[in-house]
Scaffold this motif. Structure first.
Motif, PDB file in Angstrom:
ATOM      1  N   PRO A 134      73.512  77.889  16.543  1.00 11.31           N
ATOM      2  CA  PRO A 134      73.888  76.731  17.179  1.00 11.31           C
ATOM      3  C   PRO A 134      74.869  76.018  16.681  1.00 11.31           C
ATOM      4  O   PRO A 134      75.209  76.054  15.416  1.00 11.31           O
ATOM      5  N   GLU A 135      75.668  75.196  17.523  1.00  8.62           N
ATOM      6  CA  GLU A 135      76.860  74.909  17.037  1.00  8.62           C
ATOM      7  C   GLU A 135      77.145  73.392  17.720  1.00  8.62           C
ATOM      8  O   GLU A 135      77.034  73.198  18.732  1.00  8.62           O
ATOM      9  N   LEU A 136      77.694  72.439  16.760  1.00  7.10           N
ATOM     10  CA  LEU A 136      78.111  71.067  17.443  1.00  7.10           C
ATOM     11  C   LEU A 136      79.723  71.132  16.930  1.00  7.10           C
ATOM     12  O   LEU A 136      79.967  71.239  15.564  1.00  7.10           O
ATOM     13  N   GLU A 137      80.452  70.668  17.962  1.00  2.00           N
ATOM     14  CA  GLU A 137      81.834  70.297  17.275  1.00  2.00           C
ATOM     15  C   GLU A 137      82.041  68.987  18.215  1.00  2.00           C
ATOM     16  O   GLU A 137      82.552  68.899  19.245  1.00  2.00           O
ATOM     17  N   ILE A 138      82.192  67.898  17.338  1.00  2.00           N
ATOM     18  CA  ILE A 138      82.416  66.643  18.038  1.00  2.00           C
ATOM     19  C   ILE A 138      83.737  65.890  17.338  1.00  2.00           C
ATOM     20  O   ILE A 138      83.808  65.673  16.442  1.00  2.00           O
ATOM     21  N   TYR A 139      84.319  65.428  18.457  1.00  2.00           N
ATOM     22  CA  TYR A 139      85.563  64.548  18.157  1.00  2.00           C
ATOM     23  C   TYR A 139      85.714  63.064  18.555  1.00  2.00           C
ATOM     24  O   TYR A 139      86.607  62.356  18.467  1.00  2.00           O
ATOM     25  N   ALA A 140      84.500  62.729  18.825  1.00  2.00           N
ATOM     26  CA  ALA A 140      84.205  61.442  19.417  1.00  2.00           C
ATOM     27  C   ALA A 140      83.273  60.584  18.304  1.00  2.00           C
ATOM     28  O   ALA A 140      82.375  61.518  17.889  1.00  2.00           O
ATOM     29  N   ASP A 141      83.197  59.313  18.390  1.00  2.00           N
ATOM     30  CA  ASP A 141      82.516  58.812  17.342  1.00  2.00           C
ATOM     31  C   ASP A 141      81.299  58.158  17.900  1.00  2.00           C
ATOM     32  O   ASP A 141      80.477  57.707  17.390  1.00  2.00           O
ATOM     33  N   ASP A 142      81.248  57.772  19.395  1.00  2.00           N
ATOM     34  CA  ASP A 142      80.207  56.937  19.822  1.00  2.00           C
ATOM     35  C   ASP A 142      79.448  58.003  20.601  1.00  2.00           C
ATOM     36  O   ASP A 142      79.243  58.126  21.860  1.00  2.00           O
ATOM     37  N   VAL A 143      78.496  58.896  20.085  1.00  2.00           N
ATOM     38  CA  VAL A 143      77.833  60.109  20.856  1.00  2.00           C
ATOM     39  C   VAL A 143      76.504  60.028  19.908  1.00  2.00           C
ATOM     40  O   VAL A 143      76.050  59.435  18.917  1.00  2.00           O
ATOM     41  N   ALA A 144      75.553  60.835  20.786  1.00  2.00           N
ATOM     42  CA  ALA A 144      74.220  60.966  20.388  1.00  2.00           C
ATOM     43  C   ALA A 144      73.807  62.517  20.614  1.00  2.00           C
ATOM     44  O   ALA A 144      73.612  62.838  21.590  1.00  2.00           O
ATOM     45  N   CYS A 145      74.026  63.373  19.747  1.00  2.00           N
ATOM     46  CA  CYS A 145      74.155  64.920  19.818  1.00  2.00           C
ATOM     47  C   CYS A 145      73.029  65.402  18.764  1.00  2.00           C
ATOM     48  O   CYS A 145      73.281  65.059  17.614  1.00  2.00           O
ATOM     49  N   SER A 146      72.309  66.377  19.219  1.00  2.00           N
ATOM     50  CA  SER A 146      71.449  67.050  18.133  1.00  2.00           C
ATOM     51  C   SER A 146      71.161  68.512  18.486  1.00  2.00           C
ATOM     52  O   SER A 146      71.356  68.935  19.648  1.00  2.00           O
ATOM     53  N   HIS A 147      71.013  69.269  17.508  1.00  2.00           N
ATOM     54  CA  HIS A 147      70.594  70.530  17.740  1.00  2.00           C
ATOM     55  C   HIS A 147      69.534  71.255  16.591  1.00  2.00           C
ATOM     56  O   HIS A 147      69.406  70.567  15.601  1.00  2.00           O
ATOM     57  N   GLY A 148      68.951  72.058  17.163  1.00  2.00           N
ATOM     58  CA  GLY A 148      67.898  72.681  16.279  1.00  2.00           C
ATOM     59  C   GLY A 148      67.301  74.218  16.708  1.00  2.00           C
ATOM     60  O   GLY A 148      67.413  74.378  18.100  1.00  2.00           O
ATOM     61  N   SER A 149      66.700  74.896  15.920  1.00  2.00           N
ATOM     62  CA  SER A 149      66.150  76.180  16.126  1.00  2.00           C
ATOM     63  C   SER A 149      65.242  76.531  15.243  1.00  2.00           C
ATOM     64  O   SER A 149      65.413  76.291  13.957  1.00  2.00           O
ATOM     65  N   THR A 150      64.071  77.138  15.840  1.00  2.00           N
ATOM     66  CA  THR A 150      63.006  77.452  15.106  1.00  2.00           C
ATOM     67  C   THR A 150      62.609  78.687  15.181  1.00  2.00           C
ATOM     68  O   THR A 150      62.721  79.263  16.408  1.00  2.00           O
ATOM     69  N   SER A 151      61.926  79.527  14.380  1.00  2.00           N
ATOM     70  CA  SER A 151      61.077  80.793  14.853  1.00  2.00           C
ATOM     71  C   SER A 151      59.950  81.047  13.852  1.00  2.00           C
ATOM     72  O   SER A 151      59.940  80.507  12.694  1.00  2.00           O
ATOM     73  N   GLY A 152      58.907  81.432  14.757  1.00  2.00           N
ATOM     74  CA  GLY A 152      57.684  81.703  13.765  1.00  2.00           C
ATOM     75  C   GLY A 152      56.682  82.367  14.616  1.00  2.00           C
ATOM     76  O   GLY A 152      56.934  82.712  15.818  1.00  2.00           O
ATOM     77  N   GLY A 153      55.355  82.412  14.174  1.00  2.00           N
ATOM     78  CA  GLY A 153      54.395  83.184  14.728  1.00  2.00           C
ATOM     79  C   GLY A 153      53.480  82.156  15.422  1.00  2.00           C
ATOM     80  O   GLY A 153      53.744  80.904  15.310  1.00  2.00           O
ATOM     81  N   ILE A 154      52.355  82.713  15.987  1.00  2.00           N
ATOM     82  CA  ILE A 154      51.249  81.906  16.698  1.00  2.00           C
ATOM     83  C   ILE A 154      50.617  81.196  15.517  1.00  2.00           C
ATOM     84  O   ILE A 154      50.199  81.610  14.552  1.00  2.00           O
TER      85      ILE A 154
END
Length: 425
Positions: free
Chosen positions: A349-369
């Motif tokens: 996952p990647e974020l590349e931000i050049y503005a200052d008034d933003v709401a950006c998020s990312h996440g990644s998870t992995s696992g079993g049942i």
């Protein structure tokens, strides 16, 4: 800069096996694409965006054999009112297709479009823009050599969805299709796609959405076990426009789905989501690149993968926010459910931000049942297999929620439940 010898040899061999369509309104675009492909070369394992997915069988001169799976089940989307268009191993099937006339939409085939055509301003244009900053050689190959496809001009609110049904029959069929969709201001269309298409499938869809226009895209890939596919969606959004796309993938030895979205108009919305279920020799790659270049736009990336028996899932997702794209709302989540210790989930996952008034998020998870939840269900008399299936459906539900049409969402959930039931049997 000269190409490495191995990449040059691979590219030249692949190009020698193909015939460039000549003449007509797309001629200059095709020749430009061929020149670009000769310069960049087909991808190799050392390319940054191909390090998780080996492109060898996609580069090969001949398509690896993939027997067609003749499943005894009702056709997906078959019960709803829609305009159906059928391609068999990449060849248009006029007898199985409906009449292409429909209120609010004009539909033509790429192979038959007249010389002066509106698609000239879109065909290959969005694909070319999508080559920066990341090269996408298979999309360039498609622009140059696509043998057919649909040119869809949406002028109003479409009377019903367009259903593109891809049928696979030939064990070594190799299909290259290119669709162009232009949505006029305020117009609205739903496109449904399903089917394995061919032993090897190269697919591009370019989508131009004008101000306040909307396109909803729902796709189901599968279920032939040995098929290979590389697909691209390139979308450009105008002011207050909407683009929503969901893909469900089951089976397939190799699938690479790329989505490249560009916001050029303020207050636009783009949601791209996917769910896949893989078992054994299964490699599934979602690669997404979203560029915010307008004010107050919203993007969502939601991807869920269920993997077992050594299956591999890949997610590469990026949000790029340019300096003037203030008030951007960007969200990205990728998750995998690993049903054994042999399966893998590779995420970038990647974020590349050049503005200052933003709401950006990312996440990644992995696992079993979750064992506590599984114990809860089994303690109430639910057999283990049924309990795992219930939790699998619940896991991919977030991605399926991106399908705006509730009836479409329910139809896909029912189909997934049936597939899981047959797998247990």
């Amino acid at each position: 800069m000269a190409l490495p010898q191995a990449k040059q040899d691979t590219t030249e061999a692949r190009l020698a096996s193909l015939t460039l369509p000549e003449g007509g309104w797309s001629d200059a675009t095709r020749k430009d694409a061929l020149n670009r492909l000769q310069t960049m070369g087909l991808p190799g394992a050392r390319d940054e965006y191909w390090k998780y997915t080996r492109p060898d069988t996609l580069n090969a001169v001949d398509a690896p054999a993939a027997p067609a799976l003749h499943a005894h089940e009702a056709p997906l989307f078959g019960e709803r009112d829609r305009l159906q268009i059928v391609f068999v191993d990449g060849v248009f099937d006029a007898e199985a297709s409906d009449d292409l006339a429909m209120e609010g939409v004009s539909i033509e085939r790429l192979a038959e479009a007249r010389d002066i055509h509106w698609a000239k301003d879109v065909y290959g244009v969005l694909e070319t823009r999508g080559q920066t900053p990341v090269q996408r050689p298979f999309a360039v190959l498609n622009t140059a050599f696509a043998t057919d496809g649909l040119l869809i001009h949406v002028t109003g609110k479409a009377a019903k969805p367009i259903h593109i049904n891809y049928v696979h029959e030939g064990e070594t069929s190799d299909a290259i299709l290119h669709h162009v969709v232009k949505v006029d201001p305020g117009a609205d269309l739903t496109i449904l796609e399903n089917g394995p298409a061919a032993a090897r499938f190269n697919h591009v869809m370019e989508v131009e959405i004008a101000d306040k226009g909307a396109l909803h895209h729902v796709r189901a890939q599968g279920r032939d076990h040995d098929r290979r596919a590389v697909t691209h969606v390139f979308a450009r959004l105008g002011v207050e426009s909407t683009f929503k796309s969901f893909t469900l993938t089951v089976n397939g030895v190799l699938t690479r789905n790329e989505c490249v979205i560009e916001f050029t108009g303020d207050d636009a919305v783009a949601h791209v989501a996917g769910a896949c279920m893989g078992d054994g020799a299964f490699h599934h790659d979602d690669t997404v690149f979203i560029t915010h270049d307008a004010v107050n736009c919203e993007s969502r990336q939601v991807f869920k993968k269920v993997l077992r028996n050594g299956a591999i899932g890949v997610f590469q997702g990026k949000i790029l926010v340019k300096p003037d794209a203030q008030k951007t709302d960007g969200y990205q989540i990728s998750q995998s459910l690993l049903l054994d210790e042999d399966s893998q989930f590779l995420a970038k996952p990647e974020l590349e931000i050049y503005a200052d008034d933003v709401a950006c998020s990312h996440g990644s998870t992995s696992g079993g049942i979750d064992e506590d939840s599984l114990f809860y269900l089994r303690a109430r008399g639910v057999p283990r297999g049924n309990a795992e299936d219930m939790m699998t459906i619940a896991f991919i539900a977030e991605a399926m929620q991106e399908i705006e049409d509730e009836s479409l969402r329910e139809e896909l959930v029912e189909r997934v439940e049936a597939w899981l039931l047959r797998r247990r049997a």
